[in-house]
Design a protein around this motif. Structure first.
Motif: not given
Ligand SMILES: Nc1nc2c(c(=O)[nH]1)N[C@H]1C(S)=C(S)[C@@H](COP(=O)(O)OP(=O)(O)OC[C@H]3O[C@@H](n4cnc5c(=O)[nH]c(N)nc54)[C@H](O)[C@@H]3O)O[C@H]1N2
Ligand SMILES: Nc1nc2c(c(=O)[nH]1)N[C@H]1C(S)=C(S)[C@@H](COP(=O)(O)OP(=O)(O)OC[C@H]3O[C@@H](n4cnc5c(=O)[nH]c(N)nc54)[C@H](O)[C@@H]3O)O[C@H]1N2
Ligand code: SF4
Ligand SMILES: [Mo]
Length: 687
Positions: A414-421
């Motif tokens: 991903d491009l960002f730290m997400t809730e899933t990442a």
């Protein structure tokens, strides 16, 4: 001073494919504006498109791969090292638990054939059939509906249409380009009909607005079909020569008298009369679109089949101003389903949802969660996920979180730290749409668009991810192309064009002229007019009957939505989720300050009388609870005209007000397996 350039490319902040001029200085995008020459948006772009400058240059953008250590903290790791470790872990899982114990998942962030097919190719190349995507909650249900009827997905020819029918879709917010097309049609006099459960932005512009009870659209469609037949406002020639199943359709429609339709849908008979009057004037130039309002229902596939049969019997199929049946660019495909179908390895969901698997080769994301948690019918331990954020976007977030934490290996790109990442063992920073080459097509416009690596931060592309893993997993032969440019040239070869040709017009390379009434030409040449089992438009599907799915017949019968059948008394409100916000895209863009500050949290849209009964006012906090979970959120009292009393609406994608904590993963459409995201029984309490 470094290099300054303005490149013409394609915006990928959503799926519309708007042409943009990206101003790039020193390897950094500094300004984005609409490309006036674009064959689609003709210079206009939305706030998401221009805000990409903030998003792509964001201080939180992931630039280095991360690995979770034993304390659960992320540490930087070199890309090659990360790739070696991931490949080794995937191979070990396969050795220990079986080839099908791993899978891949692509999300809406790369929602497009070339990138999607790379994921499909890779997972089959390394020996597992388990390909997942957001398309088990988006698009596939509609694809199946249209495919069952026509063997393709017809597109509304709004700009030439005399009557435009929008069912459960809100183009001003969700499909800006189509809104332009709708406007063009209306300038030439087209009647606009909107059928929605809410008084939406497009509803406000409609000539006829029909407010309908959630999940009951197909009963209305049947009422319209009955009335069209009764008044003989149908295209006999088309029905006779190009359809099968009209007698069955006619017989079933008889049940749907004005009274019965009103009882089911809450829509008075006079609206059916108004619709059929308009159809009578407009046919065959009738075009329609069914959105997620119909797709996210427990009877979605049949509803959409019924709705589109109005167009078919009006003779609109494959006609100017009706429903276009586009043909593609003729590029190569990347999937290897013919060579390695791997059906014996039991793709997850293929047995329960055979139509979905046969026609879309989609494994079922909701069933995946159960399988991870139960290891039944076989263990599933390793998942590579790119461009998706299912903790915010899949039904039943609590189960998604539980399942992702159970995996031996989760890789998120991903491009960002997400809730899933946050649940990942490895996070790989993704190259954005300005950092890779790919080709897109709009077949209704017969146009192709090429993007390129206009910025290079040394970030890994989707192609490099799959090639790199395949090479490390003894499947490198399937990825012989040096980079995505070489791959794109190979994909284009059968079209007779090259990347250089496409670059001569990045605003839309026109590869052909759209041809109407192909079915007539094909029939004259002895070809199948439509790509269905019978070669005709199937108002009755023997294929579906043969599948033996419980409760399903060959015509798309009306089935009451699950909430009517289940009628859980302790959950008296009906929650619709996911109405689009123009500035957000599912779980994305909450980190763009200029967008976020005007709408920093999710809210529950509620009828004023319901608000009064609950003793709540604007801005109050409420707890929304379903059989499986609860979520706290804010109240937004809307005008009584805007929503059904007893129904509420909440958009998904907000971290703190994650409405998917209450959406069911086990109330699904029996053909597509889609969850009923637009009709969830809940209770609401003031907190
Ligand atoms: N309750 C409810 N839930 C819903 C819906 C609903 O109506 N109601 N709608 C459903 C629908 S229709 C859909 S399509 C799904 C979408 O669900 P998801 O596929 O989860 O979509 P996004 O939240 O947009 O997540 C996309 C992710 O991709 C990342 N990304 C963007 N560009 C790139 C890229 O170039 N490369 C990579 N690797 N990553 C990138 C973004 O940062 C983002 O984190 O949500 C579904 N969820
Ligand atoms: N800005 C923005 N644009 C997007 C997206 C986004 O997140 N943000 N997501 C994109 C994606 S992936 C998708 S799939 C599309 C979806 O695009 P659309 O399907 O157009 O989605 P919405 O605009 O939410 O419109 C759905 C409508 O269905 C209505 N509805 C709910 N239940 C029912 C029902 O039972 N019957 C009827 N008739 N109507 C009902 C809702 O009130 C809502 O107005 O949007 C795409 N465009
Ligand atoms: S509608 Fe907006 S986000 Fe979508 S492609 Fe166009 S400019 Fe980009
Ligand atoms: Mo979607």
């Amino acid at each position: 001073m470094g290099e300054k350039k303005v490149v013409k490319t394609t915006c990928r902040m959503c799926g519309t494919l708007c042409g943009i001029d990206a101003h790039i200085e020193d390897n950094k995008v500094v300004h984005i504006e609409g490309n006036k020459d674009s064959v689609l948006n003709k210079g206009r772009i939305c706030i998401k498109g221009s805000s990409a400058v903030t998003w792509l240059n964001h201080q939180d953008r992931l630039m280095k791969p991360l690995k979770k250590n034993e304390n659960g903290e992320f540490e930087e790791i070199e890309l090659e090292q990360a790739m070696d470790e991931i490949a080794e872990k995937l191979l070990n899982i396969q050795k220990k638990y079986g080839d099908n114990a791993i899978g891949v998942w692509k999300g809406e962030g790369i929602d497009f054939a070339q990138q999607e097919e790379l994921a499909r190719r890779w997972i089959h190349a390394v020996g597992s059939p388990n390909y997942f995507s957001n398309d088990t909650q988006c698009f596939a249900s509609r694809y199946l509906s249209f495919n069952l009827v026509y063997g393709c997905w017809p597109q509304a020819d709004y700009e030439n249409s005399k009557m435009i029918i929008n069912w459960g879709t809100n183009a001003p917010l969700s499909h800006s380009y189509w809104m332009q097309q709708i406007n063009m049609g209306r300038e030439k006099g087209a009647t606009l009909v909107v059928i929605d459960t809410r008084y939406t932005e497009i509803a406000r512009q409609a000539d006829i607005f029909i407010k309908i009870k959630p999940g009951t659209d197909s009963a209305l469609a049947w009422g319209i079909i009955r009335e069209m037949i009764r008044r003989d406002e149908i295209d006999h020639e088309f029905i006779e020569n190009f359809t099968v199943g009209f007698p069955e359709l006619k017989e079933y429609a008889q049940e749907f008298t004005f009274e019965r339709v009103e009882e089911i849908t809450g829509v008075e008979g006079k609206y059916i009369t108004m619709m059929v009057d308009a159809i009578a004037k407009a046919r065959p130039c009738v075009s329609s679109w069914a959105g997620t309002g119909l797709e996210h229902q427990s009877n979605g596939v049949n509803s959409i089949r019924a709705v589109t049969m109005i167009d078919a019997i009006a003779g609109a199929t494959d006609r100017k101003g009706g429903m276009k049946t586009p043909s593609g660019f003729g590029m190569r495909g990347l999937t290897i389903y013919d060579e390695k179908p791997l059906l014996e390895l039991k793709p997850i969901g293929a047995e329960k949802y055979p139509v979905l698997y046969e026609r879309r080769q989609e494994c079922h994301t909701l069933m995946l969660m159960d399988q991870i948690l139960s290891s039944k019918p076989y263990p599933f331990k390793g998942l590579v996920m790119t461009a998706a954020n299912p903790v915010l976007t899949n039904a039943n977030s609590n189960k998604v979180e539980a399942a992702l934490s159970e995996l031996d290996l989760l890789v998120v790109k991903d491009l960002f730290m997400t809730e899933t990442a946050k649940f990942a063992d490895y996070i790989l920073p993704a190259a954005s749409y300005l950092e890779r080459e790919e080709v897109f097509c709009n077949s209704a416009k017969q146009a192709a668009f090429i993007t390129g690596k206009h910025i290079d931060n040394g970030l890994q592309t989707e192609y490099e991810l799959f090639k790199g893993l395949a090479e490390r997993m003894n499947a490198g032969d399937y990825f012989p192309w040096k980079d995505d440019h070489e791959l794109t040239e190979w994909l284009l070869e059968p079209t007779g064009y090259t990347v250089a040709d496409l670059k001569t017009n990045p605003s839309g390379f026109i590869f052909g002229e759209y041809e109407y009434e192909k079915h007539i030409r094909k029939a004259a040449n002895g070809e199948k007019p439509f790509n269905t089992p019978t070669g005709k438009v199937e108002l009755f599907s023997q294929y579906l009957v043969d599948k033996g799915i419980e409760g399903l017949d060959g015509v798309p019968e009306y089935h009451a939505p699950a909430y009517v059948k289940n009628n859980e008394k302790e959950y008296p409100y009906l929650l619709m989720t996911g109405a689009r916000k123009q500035k957000y895209f599912h779980g994305r863009y909450r980190n763009i300050p200029q967008l976020y500050k005007s709408e920093p949290h999710g809210a529950l849209e509620i009828h004023p009388e319901d608000a009064k009964e609950l003793g709540v006012k604007n801005g109050d906090r409420v707890r929304v609870t379903s059989r499986i979970g609860s979520v706290d959120t804010y109240v937004e009292v809307v005008h009584k005209k805007e929503i059904y009393k007893g129904a509420v609406q909440h958009t998904h994608g907000f971290v703190n007000e994650n409405i998917n904590r209450v959406t069911y993963d086990d109330v699904t459409d029996s053909i597509s397996g889609f969850p009923s995201l637009k009709a969830v029984q809940v209770k609401i309490e003031k907190i």
